[in-house]
Design a protein around this motif. Structure first.
Motif, PDB file in Angstrom:
ATOM      1  N   GLY A 131     -21.728   5.826  -2.278  1.00  0.00           N
ATOM      2  CA  GLY A 131     -21.908   4.381  -2.288  1.00  0.00           C
ATOM      3  C   GLY A 131     -23.190   3.952  -2.976  1.00  0.00           C
ATOM      4  N   ARG A 132     -24.197   4.805  -2.947  1.00  0.00           N
ATOM      5  CA  ARG A 132     -25.481   4.479  -3.570  1.00  0.00           C
ATOM      6  C   ARG A 132     -25.493   4.807  -5.070  1.00  0.00           C
ATOM      7  N   ASP A 133     -24.751   5.864  -5.451  1.00  0.00           N
ATOM      8  CA  ASP A 133     -24.848   6.368  -6.820  1.00  0.00           C
ATOM      9  C   ASP A 133     -23.870   5.717  -7.794  1.00  0.00           C
ATOM     10  N   TYR A 134     -22.824   5.064  -7.273  1.00  0.00           N
ATOM     11  CA  TYR A 134     -21.798   4.489  -8.135  1.00  0.00           C
ATOM     12  C   TYR A 134     -21.553   3.036  -7.742  1.00  0.00           C
ATOM     13  N   ARG A 135     -20.982   2.299  -8.656  1.00  0.00           N
ATOM     14  CA  ARG A 135     -20.660   0.903  -8.353  1.00  0.00           C
ATOM     15  C   ARG A 135     -19.238   0.862  -7.806  1.00  0.00           C
ATOM     16  N   ILE A 136     -19.122   0.578  -6.531  1.00  0.00           N
ATOM     17  CA  ILE A 136     -17.842   0.665  -5.840  1.00  0.00           C
ATOM     18  C   ILE A 136     -17.167  -0.704  -5.795  1.00  0.00           C
ATOM     19  N   VAL A 137     -15.940  -0.740  -6.256  1.00  0.00           N
ATOM     20  CA  VAL A 137     -15.074  -1.909  -6.111  1.00  0.00           C
ATOM     21  C   VAL A 137     -13.992  -1.524  -5.113  1.00  0.00           C
ATOM     22  N   ARG A 138     -13.742  -2.390  -4.144  1.00  0.00           N
ATOM     23  CA  ARG A 138     -12.854  -2.019  -3.044  1.00  0.00           C
ATOM     24  C   ARG A 138     -11.554  -2.818  -3.051  1.00  0.00           C
ATOM     25  N   TYR A 139     -10.465  -2.086  -2.888  1.00  0.00           N
ATOM     26  CA  TYR A 139      -9.178  -2.747  -2.665  1.00  0.00           C
ATOM     27  C   TYR A 139      -8.813  -2.602  -1.193  1.00  0.00           C
ATOM     28  N   GLY A 140      -7.965  -3.506  -0.718  1.00  0.00           N
ATOM     29  CA  GLY A 140      -7.601  -3.481   0.691  1.00  0.00           C
ATOM     30  C   GLY A 140      -6.107  -3.522   0.894  1.00  0.00           C
ATOM     31  N   VAL A 141      -5.692  -4.158   1.967  1.00  0.00           N
ATOM     32  CA  VAL A 141      -4.276  -4.296   2.280  1.00  0.00           C
ATOM     33  C   VAL A 141      -3.934  -5.776   2.405  1.00  0.00           C
ATOM     34  N   SER A 142      -2.661  -6.068   2.306  1.00  0.00           N
ATOM     35  CA  SER A 142      -2.183  -7.438   2.459  1.00  0.00           C
ATOM     36  C   SER A 142      -2.296  -7.867   3.924  1.00  0.00           C
ATOM     37  N   ARG A 143      -2.691  -9.093   4.157  1.00  0.00           N
ATOM     38  CA  ARG A 143      -2.733  -9.602   5.525  1.00  0.00           C
ATOM     39  C   ARG A 143      -1.336  -9.655   6.136  1.00  0.00           C
ATOM     40  N   ASP A 144      -0.336  -9.902   5.320  1.00  0.00           N
ATOM     41  CA  ASP A 144       1.029 -10.048   5.827  1.00  0.00           C
ATOM     42  C   ASP A 144       1.662  -8.709   6.179  1.00  0.00           C
ATOM     43  N   THR A 145       1.511  -7.715   5.298  1.00  0.00           N
ATOM     44  CA  THR A 145       2.190  -6.435   5.505  1.00  0.00           C
ATOM     45  C   THR A 145       1.266  -5.329   6.018  1.00  0.00           C
ATOM     46  N   GLU A 146      -0.039  -5.514   5.878  1.00  0.00           N
ATOM     47  CA  GLU A 146      -1.044  -4.509   6.218  1.00  0.00           C
ATOM     48  C   GLU A 146      -0.810  -3.216   5.430  1.00  0.00           C
ATOM     49  N   ARG A 147      -0.271  -3.375   4.212  1.00  0.00           N
ATOM     50  CA  ARG A 147      -0.063  -2.256   3.296  1.00  0.00           C
ATOM     51  C   ARG A 147      -0.809  -2.524   2.000  1.00  0.00           C
ATOM     52  N   VAL A 148      -1.088  -1.446   1.266  1.00  0.00           N
ATOM     53  CA  VAL A 148      -1.794  -1.598  -0.006  1.00  0.00           C
ATOM     54  C   VAL A 148      -0.982  -2.485  -0.938  1.00  0.00           C
ATOM     55  N   ASP A 149      -1.636  -3.457  -1.508  1.00  0.00           N
ATOM     56  CA  ASP A 149      -1.015  -4.382  -2.458  1.00  0.00           C
ATOM     57  C   ASP A 149      -1.321  -3.876  -3.862  1.00  0.00           C
ATOM     58  N   MET A 150      -0.326  -3.258  -4.509  1.00  0.00           N
ATOM     59  CA  MET A 150      -0.571  -2.665  -5.822  1.00  0.00           C
ATOM     60  C   MET A 150      -0.872  -3.719  -6.882  1.00  0.00           C
ATOM     61  N   ALA A 151      -0.395  -4.956  -6.674  1.00  0.00           N
ATOM     62  CA  ALA A 151      -0.747  -6.025  -7.614  1.00  0.00           C
ATOM     63  C   ALA A 151      -2.253  -6.297  -7.565  1.00  0.00           C
ATOM     64  N   GLU A 152      -2.827  -6.243  -6.346  1.00  0.00           N
ATOM     65  CA  GLU A 152      -4.269  -6.423  -6.221  1.00  0.00           C
ATOM     66  C   GLU A 152      -5.014  -5.254  -6.845  1.00  0.00           C
ATOM     67  N   VAL A 153      -4.513  -4.035  -6.634  1.00  0.00           N
ATOM     68  CA  VAL A 153      -5.148  -2.858  -7.225  1.00  0.00           C
ATOM     69  C   VAL A 153      -5.183  -2.996  -8.744  1.00  0.00           C
ATOM     70  N   ARG A 154      -4.068  -3.415  -9.329  1.00  0.00           N
ATOM     71  CA  ARG A 154      -4.012  -3.568 -10.789  1.00  0.00           C
ATOM     72  C   ARG A 154      -4.955  -4.676 -11.263  1.00  0.00           C
ATOM     73  N   ARG A 155      -4.992  -5.781 -10.544  1.00  0.00           N
ATOM     74  CA  ARG A 155      -5.867  -6.891 -10.932  1.00  0.00           C
ATOM     75  C   ARG A 155      -7.325  -6.456 -10.913  1.00  0.00           C
ATOM     76  N   LEU A 156      -7.726  -5.773  -9.855  1.00  0.00           N
ATOM     77  CA  LEU A 156      -9.111  -5.305  -9.750  1.00  0.00           C
ATOM     78  C   LEU A 156      -9.426  -4.288 -10.845  1.00  0.00           C
ATOM     79  N   ALA A 157      -8.454  -3.416 -11.141  1.00  0.00           N
ATOM     80  CA  ALA A 157      -8.673  -2.421 -12.188  1.00  0.00           C
ATOM     81  C   ALA A 157      -8.848  -3.094 -13.550  1.00  0.00           C
ATOM     82  N   LEU A 158      -8.039  -4.102 -13.839  1.00  0.00           N
ATOM     83  CA  LEU A 158      -8.156  -4.804 -15.120  1.00  0.00           C
ATOM     84  C   LEU A 158      -9.455  -5.590 -15.204  1.00  0.00           C
ATOM     85  N   ASP A 159      -9.887  -6.136 -14.070  1.00  0.00           N
ATOM     86  CA  ASP A 159     -11.121  -6.926 -14.062  1.00  0.00           C
ATOM     87  C   ASP A 159     -12.374  -6.054 -14.192  1.00  0.00           C
ATOM     88  N   HIS A 160     -12.368  -4.879 -13.554  1.00  0.00           N
ATOM     89  CA  HIS A 160     -13.598  -4.089 -13.457  1.00  0.00           C
ATOM     90  C   HIS A 160     -13.597  -2.807 -14.293  1.00  0.00           C
TER      91      HIS A 160
END
Length: 417
Positions: free
Chosen positions: A141-170
């Motif tokens: 956490g100190r040595d790298y710049r960490i971007v975090r993805y989470g889960v959907s509030r509705d399904t409590e599962r990983v939202d791959m659309a969010e993962v892709r959006r964050l990957a494209l942004d960062h």
């Protein structure tokens, strides 16, 4: 002139009564209780013998047949055996069996494949990710710049659309899939597609479902064996960087006795009965999950695809720390755990993390896990009720007596209620 005491090479635990009492107390706890902690399992007598051997005396550094110390012929044979078994079990081209832990394996891979300050996209610990994937309190956490993805509030599962959006942004250099408290199967092909789209490396942390991957019960990207880590990969071009990240990157000498334990458990995992064990782990986890739901507990994401699950205690008006202590008094070992979007602190979180790994290893089946689910639910509904806890403790004692472990080594104990 120094001369060793006559008993130096032959005395056992009885030579240190205080230490002996603590170790035997832990043995009694394991024998008389039921382990439901996802990061724990029960190893075989073979693994115990390998780890408690004279290998603890030997120091080696470097790769097999390229050591910095002499007298390494048998060390080379043991580590090579572990490497070849890991490659065969997981169907990969390359393996490093030296990491002292999964966290060390992650840190070594990060160090070997990244530059300081590179962007890493990883699951947030609040959503089930592991602290070694970039928690602010860790070196990653100190040595790298960490971007975090989470889960959907509705399904409590990983939202791959969010993962892709964050990957494209960062534009991360590495994407981490996997965690320590995520109960659902991950879509590794979707992660691979996102990583390829942004030119990132993909690392899968499968510490909690490695056995299921090895036996085909989880999509390819916990072994029942020695504590420690493994790094597995297919591209030989990465070998020098991965191996160098581990040694000398994040650790020095090989703990050879632990490598021997890994060799032993990897050998066991190559046998047909290990696939039967893993299938039973998955079935027992689903039965446990169903029993909890039937008794009124809410499970994060509604259930499990693996060996672990998260129970949300919020509707019961209690917390994970309170219920975990009550369960321990009944002989049921669990761990308190944050749930997604948990408003409470880690010390008193809203959830419990449970697993079928160790119970299945000692032979518990669907009927036993159904009863365990009922006991957990009764205590969760009334964690201060001494009668409920006493009834559960009696049931646990009767159950563990029917499924004993480490019989040949174990002294006779009388359980107190």
């Amino acid at each position: 002139m120094y001369a060793p005491q006559a008993a130096y090479f032959s005395t056992g635990l009885d030579a240190d009564p205080e230490l002996a009492a603590a170790i035997r107390g832990e043995e009694k706890r394991q024998c008389d209780g039921i382990e439901l902690i996802a990061s724990e399992n029960l190893v075989s007598g073979l693994v115990l013998a390998a780890q408690g051997s004279v290998l603890t005396n030997k120091t080696v550094e470097g790769a097999p047949f390229r050591r910095y110390y002499g007298g390494a012929a048998f060390a080379d044979a043991i580590e090579t055996l572990a490497i070849e078994r890991a490659k065969r079990l997981f169907g990969c081209a390359c393996a490093n069996v030296q990491p002292h832990s999964g966290s060390n394996a992650n840190a070594g891979v990060f160090l070997g494949l990244l530059k300081l300050g590179d962007v890493v996209l990883a699951m947030d610990t609040a959503a089930g990710g592991h602290i070694s994937h970039g928690h602010p309190a860790t070196l990653t956490g100190r040595d790298y710049r960490i971007v975090r993805y989470g889960v959907s509030r509705d399904t409590e599962r990983v939202d791959m659309a969010e993962v892709r959006r964050l990957a494209l942004d960062h534009r991360p250099k590495m994407i981490v899939a996997g965690g320590s408290a995520y109960p659902r199967a991950l879509d590794f092909s979707a992660f691979r597609a996102v990583a390829d789209e942004v030119g990132a490396l993909l690392i899968v942390d499968m510490a909690h479902f490695a056995g299921l991957v090895a036996t085909g019960l989880h999509p390819d990207p916990s072994l029942r064996g020695a504590r420690g880590g493994l790094a597995l990969w297919n591209d030989p071009a990465l070998s020098d960087r991965v191996n160098g990240g581990i040694f000398p990157g994040v650790q020095g000498s090989v703990m050879l006795h632990a490598v021997a334990g890994k060799a032993a458990c990897l050998g066991e995992a190559l046998r047909p009965d290990f696939a039967l064990y893993c299938a039973a782990v998955v079935e027992n986890a689903r039965v446990l999950a169903d029993a909890l739901v039937e008794e009124g507990l809410r499970l994060v994401s509604g259930g499990t695809d693996t060996s672990l699950m998260l129970a949300d205690l919020t509707p019961l008006g209690t917390t994970g720390d309170v219920v975990a202590k009550a369960l321990e008094r009944a002989g049921l070992a669990v761990n308190k755990n944050l749930i997604p979007f948990d408003p409470r602190p880690p010390e008193a979180p809203s959830g419990l993390r449970l697993s079928s790994n160790a119970g299945t290893a000692r032979g518990l089946g669907v009927e036993e896990f159904r009863e365990i689910g009922r006991m957990i639910a009764r205590i969760a509904h009334a964690p201060q009720d001494e009668g409920v806890i006493a009834d559960a403790a009696k049931a646990v004692a009767e159950m563990t007596a029917r499924f004993p472990i480490y019989i040949s080594e174990r002294p006779t104990y009388a359980r107190e209620f």
